[in-house]
Design a protein around this motif. Structure first.
Motif, PDB file in Angstrom:
ATOM      1  N   ALA A  56       0.830  -1.210   0.000  1.00 32.09           N
ATOM      2  CA  ALA A  56       0.000   0.000   0.000  1.00 32.09           C
ATOM      3  C   ALA A  56       0.862   1.256   0.000  1.00 32.09           C
ATOM      4  O   ALA A  56       0.580   2.224  -0.724  1.00 32.09           O
ATOM      5  N   LEU A  57       1.927   1.253   0.815  1.00 34.17           N
ATOM      6  CA  LEU A  57       2.831   2.399   0.850  1.00 34.17           C
ATOM      7  C   LEU A  57       3.452   2.632  -0.523  1.00 34.17           C
ATOM      8  O   LEU A  57       3.486   3.771  -1.017  1.00 34.17           O
ATOM      9  N   CYS A  58       3.929   1.573  -1.169  1.00 38.11           N
ATOM     10  CA  CYS A  58       4.582   1.719  -2.464  1.00 38.11           C
ATOM     11  C   CYS A  58       3.594   2.106  -3.556  1.00 38.11           C
ATOM     12  O   CYS A  58       3.983   2.741  -4.540  1.00 38.11           O
ATOM     13  N   GLN A  59       2.311   1.728  -3.403  1.00 37.64           N
ATOM     14  CA  GLN A  59       1.296   2.177  -4.358  1.00 37.64           C
ATOM     15  C   GLN A  59       1.084   3.677  -4.255  1.00 37.64           C
ATOM     16  O   GLN A  59       0.723   4.342  -5.233  1.00 37.64           O
ATOM     17  N   PHE A  60       1.268   4.242  -3.052  1.00 33.94           N
ATOM     18  CA  PHE A  60       1.131   5.683  -2.869  1.00 33.94           C
ATOM     19  C   PHE A  60       2.266   6.446  -3.544  1.00 33.94           C
ATOM     20  O   PHE A  60       2.093   7.573  -3.994  1.00 33.94           O
ATOM     21  N   LEU A  61       3.460   5.834  -3.578  1.00 37.04           N
ATOM     22  CA  LEU A  61       4.648   6.533  -4.052  1.00 37.04           C
ATOM     23  C   LEU A  61       4.755   6.449  -5.574  1.00 37.04           C
ATOM     24  O   LEU A  61       4.407   5.443  -6.170  1.00 37.04           O
ATOM     25  N   PRO A  62       5.262   7.502  -6.217  1.00 32.34           N
ATOM     26  CA  PRO A  62       5.536   7.395  -7.650  1.00 32.34           C
ATOM     27  C   PRO A  62       6.627   6.362  -7.903  1.00 32.34           C
ATOM     28  O   PRO A  62       7.432   6.054  -7.018  1.00 32.34           O
ATOM     29  N   GLY A  63       6.639   5.832  -9.131  1.00 37.15           N
ATOM     30  CA  GLY A  63       7.702   4.912  -9.487  1.00 37.15           C
ATOM     31  C   GLY A  63       7.235   3.479  -9.592  1.00 37.15           C
ATOM     32  O   GLY A  63       6.042   3.187  -9.496  1.00 37.15           O
ATOM     33  N   PRO A  64       8.181   2.550  -9.799  1.00 33.92           N
ATOM     34  CA  PRO A  64       7.856   1.128  -9.988  1.00 33.92           C
ATOM     35  C   PRO A  64       7.534   0.471  -8.652  1.00 33.92           C
ATOM     36  O   PRO A  64       8.432   0.139  -7.869  1.00 33.92           O
ATOM     37  N   SER A  67       9.335  -2.869  -7.647  1.00 35.17           N
ATOM     38  CA  SER A  67      10.747  -2.676  -7.314  1.00 35.17           C
ATOM     39  C   SER A  67      10.892  -2.047  -5.937  1.00 35.17           C
ATOM     40  O   SER A  67      11.783  -2.411  -5.161  1.00 35.17           O
ATOM     41  N   GLN A  68      10.012  -1.095  -5.611  1.00 35.93           N
ATOM     42  CA  GLN A  68      10.079  -0.461  -4.304  1.00 35.93           C
ATOM     43  C   GLN A  68       9.744  -1.443  -3.183  1.00 35.93           C
ATOM     44  O   GLN A  68      10.330  -1.391  -2.104  1.00 35.93           O
ATOM     45  N   VAL A  69       8.806  -2.351  -3.439  1.00 39.11           N
ATOM     46  CA  VAL A  69       8.504  -3.391  -2.450  1.00 39.11           C
ATOM     47  C   VAL A  69       9.740  -4.261  -2.228  1.00 39.11           C
ATOM     48  O   VAL A  69      10.097  -4.582  -1.094  1.00 39.11           O
ATOM     49  N   GLY A  70      10.407  -4.644  -3.327  1.00 42.35           N
ATOM     50  CA  GLY A  70      11.624  -5.435  -3.203  1.00 42.35           C
ATOM     51  C   GLY A  70      12.715  -4.697  -2.435  1.00 42.35           C
ATOM     52  O   GLY A  70      13.406  -5.285  -1.584  1.00 42.35           O
ATOM     53  N   ILE A  71      12.885  -3.409  -2.716  1.00 46.21           N
ATOM     54  CA  ILE A  71      13.868  -2.603  -1.991  1.00 46.21           C
ATOM     55  C   ILE A  71      13.495  -2.538  -0.516  1.00 46.21           C
ATOM     56  O   ILE A  71      14.356  -2.689   0.371  1.00 46.21           O
ATOM     57  N   LEU A 308      15.064   6.901  -3.505  1.00 43.56           N
ATOM     58  CA  LEU A 308      14.996   8.026  -2.571  1.00 43.56           C
ATOM     59  C   LEU A 308      13.653   8.060  -1.845  1.00 43.56           C
ATOM     60  O   LEU A 308      13.601   8.347  -0.637  1.00 43.56           O
ATOM     61  N   LEU A 309      12.573   7.747  -2.550  1.00 36.81           N
ATOM     62  CA  LEU A 309      11.243   7.797  -1.934  1.00 36.81           C
ATOM     63  C   LEU A 309      11.042   6.686  -0.909  1.00 36.81           C
ATOM     64  O   LEU A 309      10.531   6.928   0.185  1.00 36.81           O
ATOM     65  N   ILE A 310      11.445   5.463  -1.238  1.00 36.70           N
ATOM     66  CA  ILE A 310      11.215   4.369  -0.299  1.00 36.70           C
ATOM     67  C   ILE A 310      12.131   4.492   0.914  1.00 36.70           C
ATOM     68  O   ILE A 310      11.712   4.247   2.056  1.00 36.70           O
ATOM     69  N   LEU A 311      13.389   4.920   0.715  1.00 34.58           N
ATOM     70  CA  LEU A 311      14.282   5.133   1.856  1.00 34.58           C
ATOM     71  C   LEU A 311      13.820   6.324   2.693  1.00 34.58           C
ATOM     72  O   LEU A 311      14.023   6.355   3.913  1.00 34.58           O
ATOM     73  N   GLY A 312      13.195   7.299   2.041  1.00 36.29           N
ATOM     74  CA  GLY A 312      12.683   8.453   2.779  1.00 36.29           C
ATOM     75  C   GLY A 312      11.433   8.135   3.574  1.00 36.29           C
ATOM     76  O   GLY A 312      11.226   8.683   4.664  1.00 36.29           O
ATOM     77  N   ALA A 313      10.599   7.222   3.072  1.00 34.61           N
ATOM     78  CA  ALA A 313       9.320   6.930   3.730  1.00 34.61           C
ATOM     79  C   ALA A 313       9.431   5.869   4.823  1.00 34.61           C
ATOM     80  O   ALA A 313       8.720   5.935   5.832  1.00 34.61           O
ATOM     81  N   THR A 331      -6.234   0.584   6.030  1.00 28.78           N
ATOM     82  CA  THR A 331      -7.173  -0.530   5.889  1.00 28.78           C
ATOM     83  C   THR A 331      -7.985  -0.370   4.609  1.00 28.78           C
ATOM     84  O   THR A 331      -8.195  -1.326   3.857  1.00 28.78           O
ATOM     85  N   GLY A 332      -8.452   0.854   4.355  1.00 33.70           N
ATOM     86  CA  GLY A 332      -9.185   1.115   3.118  1.00 33.70           C
ATOM     87  C   GLY A 332      -8.309   0.980   1.892  1.00 33.70           C
ATOM     88  O   GLY A 332      -8.729   0.420   0.875  1.00 33.70           O
ATOM     89  N   VAL A 333      -7.056   1.459   1.974  1.00 30.61           N
ATOM     90  CA  VAL A 333      -6.133   1.369   0.851  1.00 30.61           C
ATOM     91  C   VAL A 333      -5.819  -0.092   0.534  1.00 30.61           C
ATOM     92  O   VAL A 333      -5.774  -0.498  -0.631  1.00 30.61           O
ATOM     93  N   ASN A 334      -5.590  -0.898   1.581  1.00 32.44           N
ATOM     94  CA  ASN A 334      -5.301  -2.321   1.360  1.00 32.44           C
ATOM     95  C   ASN A 334      -6.442  -3.010   0.619  1.00 32.44           C
ATOM     96  O   ASN A 334      -6.218  -3.837  -0.270  1.00 32.44           O
TER      97      ASN A 334
END
Length: 394
Positions: A56-64, A67-71, A308-313, A331-334
């Motif tokens: 859910a967090l990575c869906q909020f962030l721009p980008g792939p 890949s962000q989930v993996g990072i 930068l976004l995933i390390l920042g969040a 909960t709603g986002v999930n």
């Protein structure tokens, strides 16, 4: 659940992420399925709720997002270096293949290859398995099922660049209103080996580069700076995964004459044929424009915003998700993520893969091998490639 980071831990993470990078066909939704199978079901490195929150967090962030989930999983396992190792393992195989393709076989047409059709059917089986597991956990009651249905309907009928992020924001608001009074749950809290100060620096750097690079591009008139700016901006402004970045990149490079329409489309066909994130298409474009070094620069530039976004969040994640209001919104986002997964399962995965009755029969066989016989993903991928080749001759 914090472990001391050792070379053995990093090497294990590199091996697992590289194996995923070699076998994860099917796009970002399928990647989430592979990650769920490997890191949640098999390795049990994180639990279902934590994985769902991270998605859910990575869906909020721009980008792939995949890949962000993996990072993020790499960071949880072994700190910032773990995130880098996880990223390299998952991304490098397709980067190398696409750079070699750009340098040597630009006329190759993979679009109608039988083995590629087989790998598309593999994606159907993997995503179906992921959806069944995640939907059961993310939509246990009627309210959350309704949110998932709304997300599914809107993202299917309104397929624009911003529909997915808008649906997620609306689901967050609905979740806040419906679930902010939910009783507190015991949730596993992760201690991230990166500080909030470091996270804040990453976020400042993300926005700083977004503003500064266009200025430097105009001031220097340097081709490499222009490339870096274009790929960084594409990686910064895209919501919804790899397929959404394609029109951005096409508008950036084809009209300007940096790459021909024919070469662009040939590279897109190749990107569909390789595993890993579709953002590695940038490696092909960069290599066509400026050789192997251009491919590496383009890859670094397009993925840097995601890093930068995933390390920042992440350093602020525990604090945010344990807040009652934020928990309700998540909960709603999930629940919306479950609907978006089903939507993406139908289009483009199902519509581009299941075109004949025999395709559906083969998908059912692969699904049974994965779910009932519990065979490892690489066996499913190999069976899909061989079976697809055989089917192409029938």
């Amino acid at each position: 659940m914090k472990e001391r980071v050792t070379f053995q831990t990093l090497f294990q993470l590199l091996l697992i992420s590289t194996r995923l990078g070699l076998t994860s066909f099917g796009g970002p939704v399928a990647h989430l399925g592979y990650f769920h199978e490997e890191y949640v079901r098999r390795r049990k490195w994180i639990d279902e709720k934590t994985y769902a929150d991270l998605v859910a967090l990575c869906q909020f962030l721009p980008g792939p997002a995949s890949s962000q989930v993996g990072i993020g999983i790499g960071v949880m396992r072994a700190g910032t270096i773990g995130g880098i190792v996880s990223f390299i393992g998952f991304t490098l195989p397709s980067v190398l293949v696409l750079i070699l393709f750009a340098l040597a076989v630009q006329s190759f047409d993979a679009g109608n290859a039988g083995w590629l059709q087989g790998l598309k059917i593999v994606a159907v089986a993997v995503v179906a398995h992921a959806i069944l597991g995640m939907a059961k956990n993310l939509t246990p009651d009627l309210n959350r099922k309704a949110i998932a249905l709304l997300a599914l309907t809107v993202t299917l009928l309104w397929q624009t660049t911003y529909s997915q992020i808008l649906v997620i924001l609306i689901a967050g608001i609905i979740g806040y209103l419906l679930f902010k009074e939910m009783p507190a749950e015991q949730k596993k809290s992760f201690s991230f080996p990166i500080s909030k100060k470091f996270g804040a620096v990453c976020l400042i750097l993300f926005f700083g580069l977004l503003l500064l690079l266009p200025i430097l591009r105009e001031a220097t008139q340097w081709g490499w700076m222009a490339m870096f700016d274009s790929f960084y901006r594409a990686g910064s402004l895209v919501f919804g995964g790899g397929h959404v970045v394609l029109p951005l990149l096409e508008r950036e490079f084809v009209p300007s004459g940096w790459i021909s329409q024919e070469d662009f489309l040939a590279g897109y066909g190749a990107a569909q044929a390789v595993p890993g994130p579709l953002f590695t298409f940038a490696a092909y474009l960069g290599a066509v424009m400026n050789g192997w070094s251009g491919g590496l620069l383009a890859t670094f530039a397009i993925f840097l915003p995601a890093f930068l976004l995933i390390l920042g969040a992440l350093p602020f994640w525990n604090q945010l998700r344990q807040n009652a209001s934020i928990k309700g919104a998540l909960t709603g986002v999930n629940a919306a993520v479950a609907g978006i997964l089903i939507s993406a399962f139908y289009f483009p995965i199902w519509t581009s893969s299941i075109v004949e009755p025999i395709d559906f029969a083969f998908a059912a066989i692969l699904f049974s091998m994965l779910v009932f016989w519990k065979l490892p993903p690489w066996v499913i991928v190999l069976t899909g490639a061989i079976g697809g080749t055989i089917l192409s001759y029938l």
